[in-house]
Design a protein around this motif. Structure first.
Motif, PDB file in Angstrom:
ATOM      1  N   GLN A 162       0.838  -1.200   0.000  1.00  0.00           N
ATOM      2  CA  GLN A 162       0.000   0.000   0.000  1.00  0.00           C
ATOM      3  C   GLN A 162       0.873   1.250   0.000  1.00  0.00           C
ATOM      4  O   GLN A 162       0.521   2.256  -0.620  1.00  0.00           O
ATOM      5  CB  GLN A 162      -0.947  -0.010   1.201  1.00  0.00           C
ATOM      6  N   ARG A 163       2.016   1.189   0.644  1.00  0.00           N
ATOM      7  CA  ARG A 163       2.970   2.304   0.592  1.00  0.00           C
ATOM      8  C   ARG A 163       3.501   2.488  -0.838  1.00  0.00           C
ATOM      9  O   ARG A 163       3.694   3.613  -1.289  1.00  0.00           O
ATOM     10  CB  ARG A 163       4.135   2.065   1.560  1.00  0.00           C
ATOM     11  N   VAL A 164       3.724   1.360  -1.534  1.00  0.00           N
ATOM     12  CA  VAL A 164       4.141   1.454  -2.935  1.00  0.00           C
ATOM     13  C   VAL A 164       3.047   2.137  -3.757  1.00  0.00           C
ATOM     14  O   VAL A 164       3.324   2.991  -4.608  1.00  0.00           O
ATOM     15  CB  VAL A 164       4.439   0.049  -3.510  1.00  0.00           C
ATOM     16  N   PRO A 182      -8.482   2.536   1.759  1.00  0.00           N
ATOM     17  CA  PRO A 182      -7.057   2.209   1.596  1.00  0.00           C
ATOM     18  C   PRO A 182      -6.482   1.307   2.675  1.00  0.00           C
ATOM     19  O   PRO A 182      -5.383   0.778   2.492  1.00  0.00           O
ATOM     20  CB  PRO A 182      -6.388   3.586   1.613  1.00  0.00           C
ATOM     21  N   VAL A 183      -7.176   1.136   3.803  1.00  0.00           N
ATOM     22  CA  VAL A 183      -6.614   0.288   4.872  1.00  0.00           C
ATOM     23  C   VAL A 183      -7.511  -0.897   5.213  1.00  0.00           C
ATOM     24  O   VAL A 183      -7.166  -1.687   6.084  1.00  0.00           O
ATOM     25  CB  VAL A 183      -6.343   1.117   6.149  1.00  0.00           C
ATOM     26  N   ARG A 191      -2.512  -0.701   9.992  1.00  0.00           N
ATOM     27  CA  ARG A 191      -3.437   0.340   9.536  1.00  0.00           C
ATOM     28  C   ARG A 191      -3.010   1.717  10.029  1.00  0.00           C
ATOM     29  O   ARG A 191      -2.989   2.685   9.265  1.00  0.00           O
ATOM     30  CB  ARG A 191      -4.855   0.041  10.013  1.00  0.00           C
ATOM     31  N   ALA A 192      -2.684   1.818  11.320  1.00  0.00           N
ATOM     32  CA  ALA A 192      -2.324   3.122  11.882  1.00  0.00           C
ATOM     33  C   ALA A 192      -1.092   3.697  11.194  1.00  0.00           C
ATOM     34  O   ALA A 192      -1.001   4.915  10.984  1.00  0.00           O
ATOM     35  CB  ALA A 192      -2.087   3.001  13.388  1.00  0.00           C
ATOM     36  N   GLN A 193      -0.145   2.839  10.818  1.00  0.00           N
ATOM     37  CA  GLN A 193       1.062   3.321  10.146  1.00  0.00           C
ATOM     38  C   GLN A 193       0.720   3.955   8.804  1.00  0.00           C
ATOM     39  O   GLN A 193       1.248   5.028   8.463  1.00  0.00           O
ATOM     40  CB  GLN A 193       2.035   2.158   9.941  1.00  0.00           C
ATOM     41  N   VAL A 194      -0.155   3.304   8.027  1.00  0.00           N
ATOM     42  CA  VAL A 194      -0.527   3.847   6.717  1.00  0.00           C
ATOM     43  C   VAL A 194      -1.343   5.131   6.879  1.00  0.00           C
ATOM     44  O   VAL A 194      -1.147   6.104   6.127  1.00  0.00           O
ATOM     45  CB  VAL A 194      -1.305   2.788   5.904  1.00  0.00           C
ATOM     46  N   LEU A 201       1.875  13.077   4.757  1.00  0.00           N
ATOM     47  CA  LEU A 201       2.039  13.523   3.376  1.00  0.00           C
ATOM     48  C   LEU A 201       1.098  14.675   3.053  1.00  0.00           C
ATOM     49  O   LEU A 201       1.448  15.596   2.309  1.00  0.00           O
ATOM     50  CB  LEU A 201       1.790  12.349   2.427  1.00  0.00           C
ATOM     51  N   LYS A 202      -0.106  14.630   3.617  1.00  0.00           N
ATOM     52  CA  LYS A 202      -1.047  15.722   3.394  1.00  0.00           C
ATOM     53  C   LYS A 202      -0.471  17.039   3.913  1.00  0.00           C
ATOM     54  O   LYS A 202      -0.528  18.068   3.243  1.00  0.00           O
ATOM     55  CB  LYS A 202      -2.379  15.414   4.093  1.00  0.00           C
TER      56      LYS A 202
END
Length: 344
Positions: A162-164, A182-183, A191-194, A201-202
């Motif tokens: 998902q990071r990719v 997305p999670v 999940r919390a990491q993503v 990033l926002k």
């Protein structure tokens, strides 16, 4: 001016003739007259049951589906009326999607570096000799080892993939990310990491987001504004705190009451339990589309279609399409309450 604005958008599908069923005359009303907007650097959480039209709306925003009716505007300009080059720039670069299943959204025959580089190469954003360095920077930005760019998707976990997917979306420098569950396909532990990555990033890139999820705790953590959909329509729209604390629509209240909570001594919660299944989008009920399942419905709800409008006594941005929005917003149904006798 909003970055993205949808006005009166509908997406209806004709029923096809199959060996199991004949084609019908009534269309499937996946999205049925939606007004929706996203401001610069804003995250809008889009919630509702499966089949309410969230993913179809996301696909319209990304240009993967064309609306049957209505207008989609980007920076005030109607997308359908743009020159082909400008429309391609908006839909293929400035709007990017992060998909629900990272395994299905990546080509297993391409390395993750090739997948991330694809958008850069397609849009010719950098000279060929600088692309590899940009890919490594993007992988590092999303918390992956840049030295793993030559590895293939089967060598990574779901959270890493998902990071990719996020890195691939960021490669073309978008202004809006559409994140469709997305999670939901990830383990609880990652999940919390993503989610924290998306929030970081926002802030760093000034991104706007449309964040679709079933988990309303996740939506509250991510969103500045909440939009609730039911049967192809927006039934509530407002700033996150307003919607969570003074909910104006019974459907949103039912969704919020279903969030697992740890109650302290002396607190109780009477959950709003929805009866039955959502009506068919082929043949929606007359009046308010939610009245067949609503705990607060009155006779008027079965005949008069409510309009999405500001709730009396609430900020103008907080709107609900409910004849009883004022009473609903002031009631304590479905919210944690303190009782006089903790042994109750």
């Amino acid at each position: 001016m909003s970055l993205l604005e949808l006005e009166g958008v509908r997406r209806h599908y004709r029923q096809k003739h199959t060996m199991f069923a004949k084609a019908g005359h009534s269309p499937v009303r996946a999205v049925d007259g939606v007004d929706f907007h996203v401001d610069e650097s804003e995250t809008v959480g889009l919630v509702g049951e499966s089949g309410c039209g969230k993913s179809t709306l996301a696909r319209i925003i990304c240009g993967l589906e064309a609306p049957s009716e209505g207008a989609v505007r980007w920076d005030g300009a109607e997308v359908a009326a743009m020159r082909p080059a400008d429309r391609a720039r908006v839909l293929h670069r400035e709007v990017q999607m992060v998909f629900q299943d990272p395994h299905a959204s990546l080509d297993p025959r391409r390395s993750i570096g090739q997948s991330v580089a694809e958008g850069i190469e397609t849009h010719r954003l950098l000279p060929g000799n600088r692309i590899a360095g940009r890919v490594q920077d993007l992988l590092a930005q999303v918390g992956l080892n840049p030295d793993h760019a030559d590895r293939y998707p089967h060598e990574f976990s779901g959270g890493q993939l998902q990071r990719v997917g996020i890195a691939r979306a960021l490669a073309v420098e978008p202004r809006l990310l559409v994140c469709d569950e997305p999670v939901s396909a990830l383990d609880i532990s990652v999940r919390a990491q993503v989610l924290n990555l998306l929030n970081r990033l926002k802030r760093e890139l000034g991104l706007s987001m449309v964040f679709i999820a079933h988990d309303l705790d996740v939506v509250q953590h991510m969103s500045d504004r909440i939009v609730t959909m039911y049967l192809g329509k927006v039934v509530e729209d407002g700033d996150c705190d307003d919607v969570y604390e003074r909910t104006g629509h019974p459907y949103t209240r039912a969704l919020l009451s279903a969030i697992p909570r740890k109650l302290a001594p002396g607190e109780r919660l009477e959950r709003v339990v929805l009866e039955g299944d959502p009506p068919s989008p082929i043949d929606p009920p007359a009046g308010c589309p939610f009245h067949t399942r609503c705990y607060a419905a009155i006779d008027r709800c079965a005949t008069d279609v409510p309009v999405l409008r500001p709730i009396p006594g609430e900020p103008a941005r907080h709107r609900a399409s409910c004849h009883l929005a004022d009473e609903i917003s002031r009631s304590r149904v479905g919210q944690v309450q303190t009782v006089a006798d903790p042994s109750f």
